[in-house]
Design a protein around this motif. Sequence first.
Motif, mmCIF file in Angstrom:
data_model
loop_
_atom_site.group_PDB
_atom_site.id
_atom_site.type_symbol
_atom_site.label_atom_id
_atom_site.label_comp_id
_atom_site.label_asym_id
_atom_site.label_seq_id
_atom_site.Cartn_x
_atom_site.Cartn_y
_atom_site.Cartn_z
ATOM 1 N N ASP A 250 0.875 -1.207 -0.055
ATOM 2 C CA ASP A 250 -0.004 0.003 0.032
ATOM 3 C C ASP A 250 0.834 1.324 0.022
ATOM 4 O OD1 ASP A 250 -2.519 -1.321 -0.267
ATOM 5 O OD2 ASP A 250 -2.509 -1.434 2.132
ATOM 6 N N VAL A 251 1.692 1.267 0.611
ATOM 7 C CA VAL A 251 2.867 2.593 0.789
ATOM 8 C C VAL A 251 4.074 1.838 0.820
ATOM 9 C CG1 VAL A 251 3.831 4.323 2.218
ATOM 10 C CG2 VAL A 251 1.313 3.716 2.633
ATOM 11 N N ALA A 252 4.570 2.114 -0.344
ATOM 12 C CA ALA A 252 5.894 1.503 -1.068
ATOM 13 C C ALA A 252 7.288 2.157 -0.239
ATOM 14 C CB ALA A 252 6.092 1.659 -2.458
ATOM 15 N N ARG A 253 8.042 1.465 0.435
ATOM 16 C CA ARG A 253 9.342 2.124 0.946
ATOM 17 C C ARG A 253 10.402 1.956 -0.162
ATOM 18 N NH1 ARG A 253 10.410 -1.660 5.488
ATOM 19 N NH2 ARG A 253 9.781 -3.090 3.891
ATOM 20 N N ILE A 254 10.872 3.068 -0.848
ATOM 21 C CA ILE A 254 11.704 2.841 -1.842
ATOM 22 C C ILE A 254 12.944 3.448 -1.420
ATOM 23 C CG2 ILE A 254 12.211 3.325 -4.233
ATOM 24 C CD1 ILE A 254 9.345 2.909 -4.784
ATOM 25 N N ALA A 255 14.106 2.904 -1.563
ATOM 26 C CA ALA A 255 15.344 3.670 -1.349
ATOM 27 C C ALA A 255 15.875 3.934 -2.935
ATOM 28 C CB ALA A 255 16.366 2.576 -0.771
ATOM 29 N N VAL A 256 16.747 5.005 -2.893
ATOM 30 C CA VAL A 256 17.400 5.775 -4.252
ATOM 31 C C VAL A 256 18.872 5.247 -4.119
ATOM 32 C CG1 VAL A 256 17.331 7.301 -5.870
ATOM 33 C CG2 VAL A 256 15.132 6.767 -4.869
ATOM 34 N N CYS A 257 19.497 4.985 -5.027
ATOM 35 C CA CYS A 257 20.827 4.884 -4.841
ATOM 36 C C CYS A 257 21.555 6.055 -5.440
ATOM 37 C CB CYS A 257 21.559 3.719 -5.575
ATOM 38 S SG CYS A 257 21.414 2.096 -4.963
ATOM 39 N N THR B 101 10.756 15.743 -5.900
ATOM 40 C CA THR B 101 9.822 15.809 -6.815
ATOM 41 C C THR B 101 8.880 14.839 -6.581
ATOM 42 O OG1 THR B 101 10.808 17.488 -8.453
ATOM 43 C CG2 THR B 101 8.766 16.201 -9.107
ATOM 44 N N MET B 102 9.196 13.601 -6.565
ATOM 45 C CA MET B 102 8.427 12.526 -6.502
ATOM 46 C C MET B 102 7.901 12.196 -5.069
ATOM 47 S SD MET B 102 8.335 11.579 -9.702
ATOM 48 C CE MET B 102 7.598 10.192 -9.661
ATOM 49 N N ARG B 103 8.701 12.630 -3.934
ATOM 50 C CA ARG B 103 7.968 12.660 -2.994
ATOM 51 C C ARG B 103 6.612 13.412 -2.612
ATOM 52 N NH1 ARG B 103 13.436 13.864 0.753
ATOM 53 N NH2 ARG B 103 13.972 11.594 1.052
ATOM 54 N N SER B 104 6.593 14.589 -3.445
ATOM 55 C CA SER B 104 5.424 15.227 -3.551
ATOM 56 C C SER B 104 4.293 14.609 -4.410
ATOM 57 C CB SER B 104 5.308 16.925 -3.963
ATOM 58 O OG SER B 104 4.508 17.423 -4.025
ATOM 59 N N GLU B 105 4.758 14.319 -5.473
ATOM 60 C CA GLU B 105 3.739 13.487 -6.681
ATOM 61 C C GLU B 105 3.199 12.265 -5.930
ATOM 62 O OE1 GLU B 105 3.980 10.970 -10.577
ATOM 63 O OE2 GLU B 105 4.718 12.801 -10.485
ATOM 64 N N LEU B 106 4.138 11.319 -5.117
ATOM 65 C CA LEU B 106 3.757 9.864 -4.674
ATOM 66 C C LEU B 106 3.164 9.877 -3.152
ATOM 67 C CD1 LEU B 106 6.071 7.887 -6.462
ATOM 68 C CD2 LEU B 106 3.969 8.356 -7.190
ATOM 69 N N SER B 107 2.929 11.327 -2.682
ATOM 70 C CA SER B 107 2.728 11.384 -1.280
ATOM 71 C C SER B 107 1.611 10.324 -0.786
ATOM 72 C CB SER B 107 2.315 12.767 -0.749
ATOM 73 O OG SER B 107 2.036 13.027 0.767
ATOM 74 N N GLY B 108 1.847 9.599 0.083
ATOM 75 C CA GLY B 108 0.752 8.777 0.739
ATOM 76 C C GLY B 108 0.827 7.418 0.106
ATOM 77 N N VAL B 109 1.425 7.379 -1.037
ATOM 78 C CA VAL B 109 1.539 5.816 -1.562
ATOM 79 C C VAL B 109 3.121 5.190 -1.631
ATOM 80 C CG1 VAL B 109 -0.352 6.069 -2.792
ATOM 81 C CG2 VAL B 109 1.593 6.848 -4.161
ATOM 82 N N CYS B 110 4.000 6.300 -1.311
ATOM 83 C CA CYS B 110 5.393 5.953 -1.591
ATOM 84 C C CYS B 110 6.233 6.715 -0.492
ATOM 85 C CB CYS B 110 5.855 6.125 -2.887
ATOM 86 S SG CYS B 110 7.627 5.738 -3.258
ATOM 87 N N GLU B 111 6.937 6.090 0.221
ATOM 88 C CA GLU B 111 8.105 6.763 0.990
ATOM 89 C C GLU B 111 9.615 6.508 0.641
ATOM 90 O OE1 GLU B 111 7.660 4.683 4.888
ATOM 91 O OE2 GLU B 111 6.018 5.707 5.423
ATOM 92 N N LEU B 112 10.113 7.751 -0.073
ATOM 93 C CA LEU B 112 11.234 7.713 -0.651
ATOM 94 C C LEU B 112 12.216 8.170 0.219
ATOM 95 C CD1 LEU B 112 10.411 9.306 -4.122
ATOM 96 C CD2 LEU B 112 11.252 6.920 -3.840
ATOM 97 N N ALA B 113 13.486 7.620 0.131
ATOM 98 C CA ALA B 113 14.764 7.924 0.891
ATOM 99 C C ALA B 113 15.712 7.924 -0.022
ATOM 100 C CB ALA B 113 14.875 6.801 1.921
ATOM 101 N N GLY B 114 16.882 8.500 0.134
ATOM 102 C CA GLY B 114 18.103 8.694 -0.623
ATOM 103 C C GLY B 114 18.448 10.009 -0.975
ATOM 104 N N PRO B 115 19.591 10.154 -1.767
ATOM 105 C CA PRO B 115 20.437 9.025 -2.531
ATOM 106 C C PRO B 115 21.425 8.551 -1.509
ATOM 107 C CG PRO B 115 21.199 11.226 -3.118
ATOM 108 C CD PRO B 115 20.017 11.364 -2.381
#
Length: 341
Positions: A204-211, A237-251
Amino acid sequence: MKIIGLTMGDACGIGPEIILQACQRPLDGDILPVVYGSAAVLERDAAMLASKKGWECGEEIVAIDSLAAAKPGQLNVLEVEPELDVSGMGWGEQDARAARLQLSALERAIEDARAKDIVAITTAPWTKELFSLIDAPTVGHTEVLANAFDAPHHVMMLAGDRLRVALTTVHVPVRRVSEVLTAARLEDTIRTTCHELRRLYGVDVARIAVCGLNPHAGEHGVMGTEEDDVIRPVIETMRSELSGVCELAGPFPSDTLFAKFREAQPFDAVVCMYHDQGLIPLKLLHFGKSANITLGLPIVRTSVDHGTAYDIAGQGVARHESMRYAMELALELAARAAQSH
């Protein structure tokens, strides 16, 4: 009964022999595997396996001309080039007939998947260079599938039970990665990965790491500026667009990031900047028990985590575990995708 389509790949590589061995145990559920290829080639490899290690095929290999003719209790092989004479075709050497077979097998499976006659496609490895022998474009499975389904935002992901890596650039020379690593390409990769983790894996809420791209993720520009110029702005940019469905971390520096996966799963997927950045750790953890997944298609397609292995083809030593894993994963993902509609 539902059908999963298995494409034979390069007949001169290990594809036919790993398919034979992967199909010896029934698949869970009411699922029937159908091989797209050549019954004569599979019979050749069955004889080789019997000679090399006393292996016996548990089912009769039966050539069929349509999915309607497929039956349980036999290994169904849909003949994709019924007029093609494959006599004398060996292993480990390029053959124009193998080029025709590998392309026709995928094209026929795509037709059946589009018609929803099969629930998923799992591909054995093929050899891109073969296509020059029949004056066809030198392409991989992914390019053919993306073109057939008009899927410009496709992403290559390799996945095991713990680690999943999505590639921003794929078969690009390392010296050119920085040139093609654009904001638009990275945004596409993150967006597609996020949506497909939900559709195929039920996250539901994807935890995605970015290298990062450079050593130490650039170390604030000392070792490269791609992190500051491209990667960090895209993440914001993508944190804002995917807010609520994705947790982005990195690089993140990739060396320390992947060390976290030795005994845990801190992220649902890792977005990598280039091929070997993702595939080396993936194969260290999961080689033989991982699969290639084409994200961004309207169907489910998986493949093995290795190539055609001309150096061992025809010797009876190729391992089939990745083929079996790819088949089982395809069925799992297809079932989840069907529930998400």
